[in-house]
Design a protein around this motif. Structure first.
Motif, mmCIF file in Angstrom:
data_model
loop_
_atom_site.group_PDB
_atom_site.id
_atom_site.type_symbol
_atom_site.label_atom_id
_atom_site.label_comp_id
_atom_site.label_asym_id
_atom_site.label_seq_id
_atom_site.Cartn_x
_atom_site.Cartn_y
_atom_site.Cartn_z
ATOM 1 N N ASP A 37 9.548 0.529 -7.045
ATOM 2 C CA ASP A 37 9.241 1.890 -6.580
ATOM 3 C C ASP A 37 8.912 2.810 -7.753
ATOM 4 N N ASN A 44 0.944 6.078 -9.490
ATOM 5 C CA ASN A 44 0.323 7.138 -8.702
ATOM 6 C C ASN A 44 0.254 8.463 -9.447
ATOM 7 N N GLN A 94 -0.441 2.931 -1.853
ATOM 8 C CA GLN A 94 0.653 3.085 -0.896
ATOM 9 C C GLN A 94 1.204 1.703 -0.557
ATOM 10 N N VAL A 96 2.399 -0.602 2.188
ATOM 11 C CA VAL A 96 2.229 -0.720 3.630
ATOM 12 C C VAL A 96 3.378 -1.518 4.240
ATOM 13 N N ASP A 107 5.059 -6.922 -1.756
ATOM 14 C CA ASP A 107 4.472 -5.728 -1.152
ATOM 15 C C ASP A 107 3.058 -6.000 -0.670
ATOM 16 N N GLU A 109 -0.111 -3.726 -0.317
ATOM 17 C CA GLU A 109 -0.485 -2.448 -0.911
ATOM 18 C C GLU A 109 -1.867 -2.010 -0.438
ATOM 19 N N HIS A 110 -2.020 -0.699 -0.317
ATOM 20 C CA HIS A 110 -3.278 -0.111 0.125
ATOM 21 C C HIS A 110 -3.703 0.959 -0.879
ATOM 22 N N VAL A 112 -5.557 4.223 -2.036
ATOM 23 C CA VAL A 112 -5.974 5.487 -1.412
ATOM 24 C C VAL A 112 -6.716 6.342 -2.440
ATOM 25 N N ASP A 122 -6.577 -4.371 1.640
ATOM 26 C CA ASP A 122 -5.182 -4.358 1.203
ATOM 27 C C ASP A 122 -4.936 -5.604 0.377
#
Length: 143
Positions: A37, A44, A94, A96, A107, A109-110, A112, A122
Protein backbone atom coordinates in the motif's frame (compact mmCIF):
# COMPACT_ATOMS: atom_id res chain seq x y z
CA UNK A 1 30.35 -0.39 30.62
CA UNK A 2 27.68 -3.07 31.12
CA UNK A 3 25.08 -0.32 31.69
CA UNK A 4 25.49 0.71 28.04
CA UNK A 5 24.96 -2.75 26.55
CA UNK A 6 21.13 -2.77 26.84
CA UNK A 7 20.94 0.71 25.29
CA UNK A 8 23.29 -0.29 22.45
CA UNK A 9 21.31 -3.47 21.82
CA UNK A 10 18.03 -1.55 21.76
CA UNK A 11 19.52 1.03 19.40
CA UNK A 12 20.70 -1.70 17.02
CA UNK A 13 17.29 -3.40 17.04
CA UNK A 14 15.53 -0.07 16.43
CA UNK A 15 17.91 0.78 13.57
CA UNK A 16 17.41 -2.61 11.95
CA UNK A 17 13.63 -2.39 12.31
CA UNK A 18 13.39 1.13 10.97
CA UNK A 19 15.54 0.36 7.93
CA UNK A 20 13.37 -2.68 7.11
CA UNK A 21 10.17 -0.64 7.16
CA UNK A 22 11.58 2.66 5.91
CA UNK A 23 8.68 3.32 3.57
CA UNK A 24 6.03 3.11 6.30
CA UNK A 25 4.79 5.85 8.56
CA UNK A 26 5.87 5.53 12.21
CA UNK A 27 3.70 3.10 14.12
CA UNK A 28 2.44 1.25 11.03
CA UNK A 29 2.99 -2.49 11.33
CA UNK A 30 5.16 -3.68 8.41
CA UNK A 31 2.68 -6.25 7.08
CA UNK A 32 3.04 -7.25 3.44
CA UNK A 33 -0.20 -5.41 2.57
CA UNK A 34 0.94 -2.23 4.38
CA UNK A 35 4.28 -2.20 2.51
CA UNK A 36 2.58 -2.68 -0.88
CA UNK A 37 0.00 0.00 0.00
CA UNK A 38 2.81 2.42 0.86
CA UNK A 39 4.59 1.85 -2.45
CA UNK A 40 1.27 2.49 -4.27
CA UNK A 41 0.79 5.75 -2.38
CA UNK A 42 4.31 6.91 -3.30
CA UNK A 43 3.84 5.78 -6.91
CA UNK A 44 0.59 7.74 -7.17
CA UNK A 45 2.26 10.77 -5.56
CA UNK A 46 5.07 10.43 -8.14
CA UNK A 47 7.62 10.31 -5.31
CA UNK A 48 10.18 7.97 -6.85
CA UNK A 49 12.67 8.23 -3.99
CA UNK A 50 10.10 7.26 -1.34
CA UNK A 51 8.68 4.58 -3.69
CA UNK A 52 12.12 2.97 -3.90
CA UNK A 53 12.43 2.77 -0.09
CA UNK A 54 9.68 0.12 -0.09
CA UNK A 55 12.00 -2.20 -2.04
CA UNK A 56 14.92 -4.26 -0.75
CA UNK A 57 18.38 -3.26 -1.90
CA UNK A 58 18.59 -6.47 -3.97
CA UNK A 59 14.98 -6.51 -5.26
CA UNK A 60 14.12 -8.31 -8.50
CA UNK A 61 11.22 -7.12 -10.69
CA UNK A 62 10.40 -9.60 -13.46
CA UNK A 63 8.07 -9.24 -16.44
CA UNK A 64 7.02 -12.83 -17.12
CA UNK A 65 6.14 -12.16 -20.76
CA UNK A 66 9.67 -10.79 -21.34
CA UNK A 67 8.13 -7.54 -22.65
CA UNK A 68 10.68 -5.59 -20.62
CA UNK A 69 14.03 -6.49 -19.12
CA UNK A 70 14.09 -7.47 -15.46
CA UNK A 71 14.83 -4.66 -13.03
CA UNK A 72 17.56 -5.44 -10.53
CA UNK A 73 18.14 -3.65 -7.24
CA UNK A 74 16.83 -0.48 -5.69
CA UNK A 75 19.06 1.56 -8.02
CA UNK A 76 17.32 -0.13 -10.95
CA UNK A 77 13.94 0.80 -9.47
CA UNK A 78 15.02 4.45 -9.22
CA UNK A 79 16.12 4.44 -12.86
CA UNK A 80 13.16 2.50 -14.27
CA UNK A 81 10.54 4.60 -12.48
CA UNK A 82 12.17 8.02 -12.96
CA UNK A 83 9.48 8.69 -15.60
CA UNK A 84 6.99 9.25 -12.77
CA UNK A 85 8.55 12.62 -12.05
CA UNK A 86 7.36 13.92 -15.43
CA UNK A 87 3.95 12.24 -15.62
CA UNK A 88 0.73 14.24 -15.19
CA UNK A 89 -0.41 14.36 -11.55
CA UNK A 90 -3.67 12.54 -12.30
CA UNK A 91 -1.84 9.47 -13.63
CA UNK A 92 -1.67 6.62 -11.16
CA UNK A 93 -2.72 3.09 -10.31
CA UNK A 94 -5.74 1.76 -8.45
CA UNK A 95 -5.95 -1.63 -6.80
CA UNK A 96 -9.00 -3.41 -8.22
CA UNK A 97 -8.62 -6.69 -6.34
CA UNK A 98 -6.19 -8.07 -3.75
CA UNK A 99 -5.27 -11.43 -2.26
CA UNK A 100 -2.77 -11.72 0.60
CA UNK A 101 -1.24 -15.06 1.54
CA UNK A 102 1.63 -14.92 4.03
CA UNK A 103 4.38 -12.74 2.55
CA UNK A 104 2.72 -12.64 -0.88
CA UNK A 105 0.40 -9.87 -2.10
CA UNK A 106 -1.35 -10.39 -5.44
CA UNK A 107 -3.01 -7.32 -6.90
CA UNK A 108 -5.05 -6.64 -9.98
CA UNK A 109 -4.14 -3.07 -10.91
CA UNK A 110 -5.79 -0.47 -13.11
CA UNK A 111 -3.96 2.56 -14.55
CA UNK A 112 -5.89 5.83 -14.23
CA UNK A 113 -5.34 9.35 -15.52
CA UNK A 114 -4.27 8.37 -19.03
CA UNK A 115 -4.76 10.80 -21.94
CA UNK A 116 -8.18 10.74 -23.58
CA UNK A 117 -8.61 7.67 -25.76
CA UNK A 118 -5.65 5.81 -24.26
CA UNK A 119 -6.56 2.59 -22.45
CA UNK A 120 -4.35 -0.05 -20.88
CA UNK A 121 -5.55 -3.48 -19.79
CA UNK A 122 -5.60 -4.21 -16.08
CA UNK A 123 -2.50 -6.05 -14.99
CA UNK A 124 -1.59 -8.42 -12.22
CA UNK A 125 1.35 -7.89 -9.90
CA UNK A 126 2.67 -10.42 -7.42
CA UNK A 127 4.76 -8.97 -4.59
CA UNK A 128 6.89 -10.93 -2.12
CA UNK A 129 7.50 -8.93 1.05
CA UNK A 130 10.10 -9.90 3.65
CA UNK A 131 11.18 -7.93 6.72
CA UNK A 132 9.11 -4.92 5.70
CA UNK A 133 10.47 -4.60 2.15
CA UNK A 134 9.45 -5.88 -1.26
CA UNK A 135 12.06 -8.43 -2.34
CA UNK A 136 10.50 -9.72 -5.58
CA UNK A 137 7.81 -8.61 -8.00
CA UNK A 138 6.39 -10.62 -10.89
CA UNK A 139 4.19 -9.18 -13.62
CA UNK A 140 2.33 -11.95 -15.50
CA UNK A 141 1.24 -11.25 -19.09
CA UNK A 142 -1.79 -8.96 -19.23
CA UNK A 143 -2.91 -9.78 -22.75
Amino acid sequence: MSGRAPFLGAALVFTAMSSRAACLSPGVEPTPAAVVDAQFAYYNAHNVDAFATCYAENVEMIYLDASRPAIQGRAGILTAFAFLKTMPREMGVQIVQRTVTGPTVIDREHVVGLPSGKVLPDMAAIYEVRDGQIVKVWFPPSH
